[in-house]
Design a protein around this motif. Structure first.
Motif, PDB file in Angstrom:
ATOM      1  N   ILE A   1       0.827  -1.220   0.000  1.00 22.77           N
ATOM      2  CA  ILE A   1       0.000   0.000   0.000  1.00 22.77           C
ATOM      3  C   ILE A   1       0.863   1.273   0.000  1.00 22.77           C
ATOM      4  CG2 ILE A   1      -2.060  -1.058   0.977  1.00 22.77           C
ATOM      5  CD1 ILE A   1       0.162   0.924   3.285  1.00 22.77           C
ATOM      6  N   LYS A   2       2.126   1.124  -0.395  1.00 22.21           N
ATOM      7  CA  LYS A   2       3.060   2.258  -0.331  1.00 22.21           C
ATOM      8  C   LYS A   2       2.637   3.410  -1.231  1.00 22.21           C
ATOM      9  CE  LYS A   2       7.024  -0.669   0.822  1.00 22.21           C
ATOM     10  NZ  LYS A   2       8.337  -1.217   0.382  1.00 22.21           N
ATOM     11  N   ARG A   3       1.987   3.104  -2.350  1.00 19.44           N
ATOM     12  CA  ARG A   3       1.653   4.176  -3.312  1.00 19.44           C
ATOM     13  C   ARG A   3       0.643   5.174  -2.765  1.00 19.44           C
ATOM     14  NH1 ARG A   3      -2.981   4.031  -6.311  1.00 19.44           N
ATOM     15  NH2 ARG A   3      -4.241   2.126  -6.390  1.00 19.44           N
ATOM     16  N   PHE A   4      -0.023   4.821  -1.658  1.00 12.78           N
ATOM     17  CA  PHE A   4      -1.035   5.726  -1.112  1.00 12.78           C
ATOM     18  C   PHE A   4      -0.432   6.764  -0.174  1.00 12.78           C
ATOM     19  CE2 PHE A   4      -3.372   1.711  -1.936  1.00 12.78           C
ATOM     20  CZ  PHE A   4      -4.196   2.194  -2.938  1.00 12.78           C
ATOM     21  N   GLY A   5       0.871   6.667   0.092  1.00 16.47           N
ATOM     22  CA  GLY A   5       1.530   7.663   0.937  1.00 16.47           C
ATOM     23  C   GLY A   5       1.112   7.614   2.385  1.00 16.47           C
ATOM     24  N   MET A   6       0.673   6.462   2.834  1.00 12.98           N
ATOM     25  CA  MET A   6       0.248   6.287   4.220  1.00 12.98           C
ATOM     26  C   MET A   6       1.093   5.190   4.857  1.00 12.98           C
ATOM     27  SD  MET A   6      -3.850   6.098   3.348  1.00 12.98           S
ATOM     28  CE  MET A   6      -4.484   6.285   5.011  1.00 12.98           C
ATOM     29  N   THR A   7       1.275   5.272   6.174  1.00  7.39           N
ATOM     30  CA  THR A   7       1.912   4.165   6.868  1.00  7.39           C
ATOM     31  C   THR A   7       0.922   3.003   6.942  1.00  7.39           C
ATOM     32  OG1 THR A   7       1.138   4.786   9.078  1.00  7.39           O
ATOM     33  CG2 THR A   7       3.204   5.805   8.303  1.00  7.39           C
ATOM     34  N   SER A   8       1.425   1.853   7.250  1.00 10.51           N
ATOM     35  CA  SER A   8       0.553   0.677   7.388  1.00 10.51           C
ATOM     36  C   SER A   8      -0.483   0.900   8.482  1.00 10.51           C
ATOM     37  CB  SER A   8       1.398  -0.563   7.717  1.00 10.51           C
ATOM     38  OG  SER A   8       2.300  -0.839   6.680  1.00 10.51           O
ATOM     39  N   GLU A   9      -0.054   1.496   9.571  1.00  7.67           N
ATOM     40  CA  GLU A   9      -0.958   1.772  10.692  1.00  7.67           C
ATOM     41  C   GLU A   9      -2.046   2.756  10.269  1.00  7.67           C
ATOM     42  OE1 GLU A   9      -1.902   1.387  14.950  1.00  7.67           O
ATOM     43  OE2 GLU A   9      -0.314   0.401  13.813  1.00  7.67           O
ATOM     44  N   GLU A  10      -1.657   3.803   9.539  1.00  6.39           N
ATOM     45  CA  GLU A  10      -2.634   4.799   9.079  1.00  6.39           C
ATOM     46  C   GLU A  10      -3.635   4.183   8.118  1.00  6.39           C
ATOM     47  OE1 GLU A  10       0.244   8.780   9.278  1.00  6.39           O
ATOM     48  OE2 GLU A  10       0.076   7.620   7.425  1.00  6.39           O
ATOM     49  N   PHE A  11      -3.149   3.384   7.186  1.00  5.33           N
ATOM     50  CA  PHE A  11      -4.039   2.744   6.214  1.00  5.33           C
ATOM     51  C   PHE A  11      -5.049   1.854   6.920  1.00  5.33           C
ATOM     52  CE2 PHE A  11      -5.387  -0.456   3.206  1.00  5.33           C
ATOM     53  CZ  PHE A  11      -5.501   0.216   1.991  1.00  5.33           C
ATOM     54  N   ALA A  12      -4.561   0.999   7.836  1.00  9.52           N
ATOM     55  CA  ALA A  12      -5.457   0.079   8.542  1.00  9.52           C
ATOM     56  C   ALA A  12      -6.454   0.830   9.414  1.00  9.52           C
ATOM     57  CB  ALA A  12      -4.628  -0.884   9.384  1.00  9.52           C
ATOM     58  N   THR A  13      -5.998   1.888  10.061  1.00 11.81           N
ATOM     59  CA  THR A  13      -6.881   2.673  10.935  1.00 11.81           C
ATOM     60  C   THR A  13      -7.968   3.376  10.137  1.00 11.81           C
ATOM     61  OG1 THR A  13      -5.083   3.004  12.536  1.00 11.81           O
ATOM     62  CG2 THR A  13      -6.955   4.524  12.641  1.00 11.81           C
ATOM     63  N   GLU A  14      -7.593   4.006   9.023  1.00  9.38           N
ATOM     64  CA  GLU A  14      -8.570   4.719   8.195  1.00  9.38           C
ATOM     65  C   GLU A  14      -9.551   3.759   7.530  1.00  9.38           C
ATOM     66  OE1 GLU A  14      -9.063   8.183   7.667  1.00  9.38           O
ATOM     67  OE2 GLU A  14      -7.941   8.005   9.549  1.00  9.38           O
ATOM     68  N   LEU A  15      -9.064   2.600   7.095  1.00 12.82           N
ATOM     69  CA  LEU A  15      -9.951   1.608   6.491  1.00 12.82           C
ATOM     70  C   LEU A  15     -10.982   1.125   7.504  1.00 12.82           C
ATOM     71  CD1 LEU A  15     -10.728  -0.306   4.151  1.00 12.82           C
ATOM     72  CD2 LEU A  15      -8.948  -1.874   4.969  1.00 12.82           C
ATOM     73  N   LEU A  16     -10.553   0.917   8.718  1.00 14.36           N
ATOM     74  CA  LEU A  16     -11.477   0.471   9.767  1.00 14.36           C
ATOM     75  C   LEU A  16     -12.479   1.574  10.108  1.00 14.36           C
ATOM     76  CD1 LEU A  16     -12.323  -1.679  11.813  1.00 14.36           C
ATOM     77  CD2 LEU A  16     -10.573  -0.797  13.368  1.00 14.36           C
ATOM     78  N   LYS A  17     -11.992   2.795  10.186  1.00 10.79           N
ATOM     79  CA  LYS A  17     -12.848   3.914  10.563  1.00 10.79           C
ATOM     80  C   LYS A  17     -13.878   4.240   9.475  1.00 10.79           C
ATOM     81  CE  LYS A  17     -10.603   7.423  12.152  1.00 10.79           C
ATOM     82  NZ  LYS A  17      -9.775   8.669  12.151  1.00 10.79           N
ATOM     83  N   LYS A  18     -13.448   4.223   8.219  1.00  9.78           N
ATOM     84  CA  LYS A  18     -14.319   4.687   7.134  1.00  9.78           C
ATOM     85  C   LYS A  18     -15.130   3.584   6.466  1.00  9.78           C
ATOM     86  CE  LYS A  18     -11.522   8.767   6.175  1.00  9.78           C
ATOM     87  NZ  LYS A  18     -10.624   9.474   5.231  1.00  9.78           N
TER      88      LYS A  18
END
Length: 389
Positions: A324-341
């Motif tokens: 998921i590097k192309r999204f410019g987010m850390t792994s933690e940020e990606f997982a957190t935002e996916l769970l939240k949204k």
């Protein structure tokens, strides 16, 4: 008041896997793709054998090392599936899951300061178990360009005079990578030359989608250097039965048995009787579950491709490890935002080591229906990140 807890234990972090699982368990309409637990029920003939053992009053301790019929079946299984021979009386120990086997193997083999090579990304328990055994974990960072396999070059770079043990975590959690026989032969040559030992965690051995699983223990000169660890949780959908085993040289197994004897006594009796049926009659069940996982694996890979997410093709276990590097987010940020949204829980790659940054682990040990719903939500999340929605 004096500090009541051990500094060593305080410094060991909690599992990064459980954090997201605990959050999603309290979130309405959330889908978890975070836990590596088969969605299949334990096959009926296995459950039936457990029930029968209870009806017959088989509720007493077994021998510390395990039921003799079970150890004999384990040896037959390892010969049949891996072409390696063990003595059921002196070289097999039945444990409370594969996790106990990992723990007591390290405690039985390590002296203070001994270095243990741990390829990462990998299962969360290895590094803490090294610390608990007063060893020194030395991480080998595996890379996507190498298909997350351990290469001779990477291994040689990390070996020192204090290196004693190499952990071989294949098929791998979280990447799904495997090591073919020819790759293992290259590693075995170095292990023998450098006078090392190996803990080979093969809990996902039956979930291999390319050829048949190979074990380093079957390579000439390696059985006497290897603690082979396996169990029943993944292959036979027996997570709650808590049953695993170790096959190892007598000189190592005797010391493992000593720890097991004092800390555990014996593995659950009912589970051991059930496991005999699993090994005797479970090949068809394993094949059915493997085919179902393979179908889900292909579905996930195709879905990632359609949404423009790069993902190494896993050939073992039941996990994907999309990049998921192309999204410019850390792994933690990606997982957190996916769970939240989108209310979908995945595990940040960093839960499996720092080199997991830029990846997330997605388990496909869930029904195809659940996976389709979850992947639809992930696609919507990705489209928003790409500005398509």
């Amino acid at each position: 008041m004096r500090n009541p807890v051990s500094d060593k234990i305080v410094n060991i972090p909690f599992s990064g896997i459980r954090k997201f699982f605990d959050i999603v368990s309290e979130m309405k309409d959330a889908i978890s793709l975070g836990v590596g637990e088969p969605d299949f029920e334990t096959p009926w003939h296995i459950r039936e054998e457990g029930i029968y053992s209870l009806e017959k009053g088989r509720t007493f301790y077994t021998s510390n090392a395990g039921l003799k019929p079970l150890k004999e079946e384990i040896c037959r299984y390892l010969k049949r599936r891996c072409d390696v021979s063990y003595d059921p009386e002196q070289e097999v120990l039945v444990t409370v899951g594969g996790s106990e086997a990992i723990d007591i193997a390290m405690r039985a083999m390590l002296n203070e300061g001994d270095e243990v090579l741990v390829p990462q990304p990998s299962y969360v328990s290895y590094v803490p178990c090294v610390a608990l055994a007063d060893g020194v974990p030395v991480v080998i960072e595996l890379e996507e360009k190498d298909e997350f396999k351990l290469t001779p070059k990477k291994l040689l770079e990390k070996i020192t005079e204090r290196t004693k043990l190499l952990v071989l975590p294949f098929p791998n959690n979280p990447t799904g990578a495997i090591m073919e026989k020819e790759r293992l032969e290259e590693i075995a040559k170095i292990v023998i030359e450098k006078d090392l030992f190996v803990i080979s965690d093969e809990i996902y051995s039956e979930l291999t989608y390319k050829d048949q699983h190979a074990t380093i223990a079957a390579i000439p000169g390696m059985k006497e250097r290897t603690v082979l660890i396996n169990g029943f949780s993944k292959s036979y959908a027996m997570t709650g039965w808590r049953l695993g085993y170790a096959a190892a040289p007598k000189v190592i197994l005797e010391q493992m048995l000593k720890i097991h004897q004092y800390a555990i006594m014996c593995a659950p009796t009912t589970s051991q009787y059930a496991a005999v049926s699993a090994l005797k009659n479970g090949d068809g069940d394993v094949a059915m579950m493997r085919e179902s996982y393979n179908q889900r694996r292909r579905f996930l890979l195709n879905s990632f491709k359609e949404m423009g997410v790069d993902c190494f093709e896993p050939m073992g276990a039941f996990y994907t490890f999309p990049n998921i590097k192309r999204f410019g987010m850390t792994s933690e940020e990606f997982a957190t935002e996916l769970l939240k949204k989108e209310k979908v829980a995945v595990v940040p790659g960093t839960a499996f080591g720092d080199c997991g940054e830029g990846f997330v682990r997605i388990s496909y040990a869930y029904s195809l229906e659940s996976l389709k719903e979850a992947l639809g939500r992930i696609r919507r999340f990705v489209d928003k990140l790409d500005g398509k929605v």
